[in-house]
Write an enzyme that holds these catalytic residues in place. Sequence first.
Site, PDB file in Angstrom:
ATOM      1  N   LYS A  83       0.839  -1.197   0.000  1.00 30.73           N
ATOM      2  CA  LYS A  83       0.000   0.000   0.000  1.00 30.73           C
ATOM      3  C   LYS A  83       0.874   1.247   0.000  1.00 30.73           C
ATOM      4  O   LYS A  83       1.895   1.308   0.700  1.00 30.73           O
ATOM      5  CB  LYS A  83      -0.907  -0.028   1.235  1.00 30.73           C
ATOM      6  CG  LYS A  83      -1.927   1.102   1.288  1.00 30.73           C
ATOM      7  CD  LYS A  83      -2.825   0.948   2.515  1.00 30.73           C
ATOM      8  CE  LYS A  83      -3.888   2.029   2.549  1.00 30.73           C
ATOM      9  NZ  LYS A  83      -4.799   1.895   3.712  1.00 30.73           N
ATOM     10  N   SER A 158      -9.401   2.119   2.070  1.00 35.55           N
ATOM     11  CA  SER A 158      -8.375   2.857   1.353  1.00 35.55           C
ATOM     12  C   SER A 158      -7.301   1.976   0.716  1.00 35.55           C
ATOM     13  O   SER A 158      -6.500   2.468  -0.082  1.00 35.55           O
ATOM     14  CB  SER A 158      -7.710   3.855   2.309  1.00 35.55           C
ATOM     15  OG  SER A 158      -7.062   3.194   3.389  1.00 35.55           O
ATOM     16  N   SER A 182     -10.574  -0.201   5.820  1.00 37.15           N
ATOM     17  CA  SER A 182      -9.677   0.022   4.671  1.00 37.15           C
ATOM     18  C   SER A 182      -8.961  -1.212   4.161  1.00 37.15           C
ATOM     19  O   SER A 182      -8.453  -1.213   3.045  1.00 37.15           O
ATOM     20  CB  SER A 182      -8.649   1.106   5.020  1.00 37.15           C
ATOM     21  OG  SER A 182      -9.287   2.360   5.133  1.00 37.15           O
TER      22      SER A 182
END
Length: 472
Positions: A83, A158, A182
């Site tokens: 990420k 996210s 997320s």
Amino acid sequence: MENIELILNADAMEIREMVLNRGMSVSDVTSIFIDRMKDKNPSVNFLAEERFDAAMEQAGQADAVLSNGNAKGALFGVPMSMKESFDVVGMQTTGGLLGRRGSVQKEDSVVVRKLKAEGAIIIGKTNTPELCFCQETDNKLYGRTNNPWNTERTAGGSSGGEGAAIAIGAAAAGLGSDIGGSIRFPSHFNGVIGFKSGKGQVSQVGSFPFVEDPLQQRMLGIGPIAKTVRDAKLIYSIIAEHHIEERDIADFSINVFRTTELPISDETVKLLNNVYLSLKNTYTTEREPLPYLKESALIWQEIMSIDGGESTRKTAFRNGKGSPLTAYLKERTSGTSDIHRYLSWALIGASLFKPSRKRQEEIGNLLNQGDEFLADYLTKRMVVMPVYHTSAPPHGIVYKEIFSIRKTFLNYMPFTAYANTWGLPALTVPIGKDRDGMPIGLQIIGKNGNEDAIFSLGSFLEREFGGYSRVD
């Protein structure tokens, strides 16, 4: 071609075994994943920044180590994605902000350092919403990530880029973070395994933006996004600050969520019923109301708005000056704001939902009461429940449902907010698909310290219902 399919479908543990058994070189494996990224990124747009040349160089070094008989590490030769919010030396950490373009990092985050120490090879960083602040992945710097099952639908957020990357087999495994679903939104929407760690179990040092507020810290969990539950357990065991204690799942009662007045799709209800029927002949099961469920969404929203969004606003507008309302209106009228409208609108909402000092005291008391109750309730119990009320909808729908000033998040966020509000570990496992072929996952929530039981139950559901299948 057969080797390519084998690698793309393989989990991290299988790839390590192939490499150690000399079935494939690390260079060949890494090259296959890189080619997959290049092939699929134009349509899905999951990749924020690539590290292809450095990864191939690292792979060559790993092959040399292997030939000398010195291969070590639980992730030796395993290509992973990361990420964008986690610092990787030599790569940017931007939070999707135009103003942070070029923010190349000189050190690895704690979690990346631990993964590298076990032999993992980082091949790229994946897309997020700006400052990881909402559950749909879109920003002004890298653009929108699409769901690889249907590019007209959301990949979630996210960690949306990460969920999409693993769904298409662009890496063996990856890493995400979760303060409001997320990890679990992308895992559910993209049909992958995702594990949100409990409060304080994994270091956030080197993660951007760093979560400063203690109440928000309790909601944050960092963990793996993977193809198999066993990979999720392995990666979590590497990055966790504690040892995973063995637990016998036979000692636990499993509470399978039963439909309430909260909205939930018929297909999700059917899958919950199927899970219950599958479990009840083997384990102790129940279908009882979940304590503190309805309160969780409101408390989550209030904690996320604890300072009226001021700390996030200062980070978004790097000089500390700037109005979310002005940025939102500018973006809506001309599309020329440096801040995506998702972030500016969320910041407007945070200012509206900021809890008063008296309410903050009430929240503190509620959390103390809930923590004490759930510590006992979850000692020998796990909960199986939805992640969201539906599978991945078209782009923009999730955002409207969660960030409406009409507080519709009270209907749509309780399932996800539960693990965040109470700082609990949660594992998402793909269980089935809806009539449109979109994945549906369910999450297993338990108590900190009972992660082993959560993974054991996840493995059972994975075997019974099929788990991960790669999007081609």
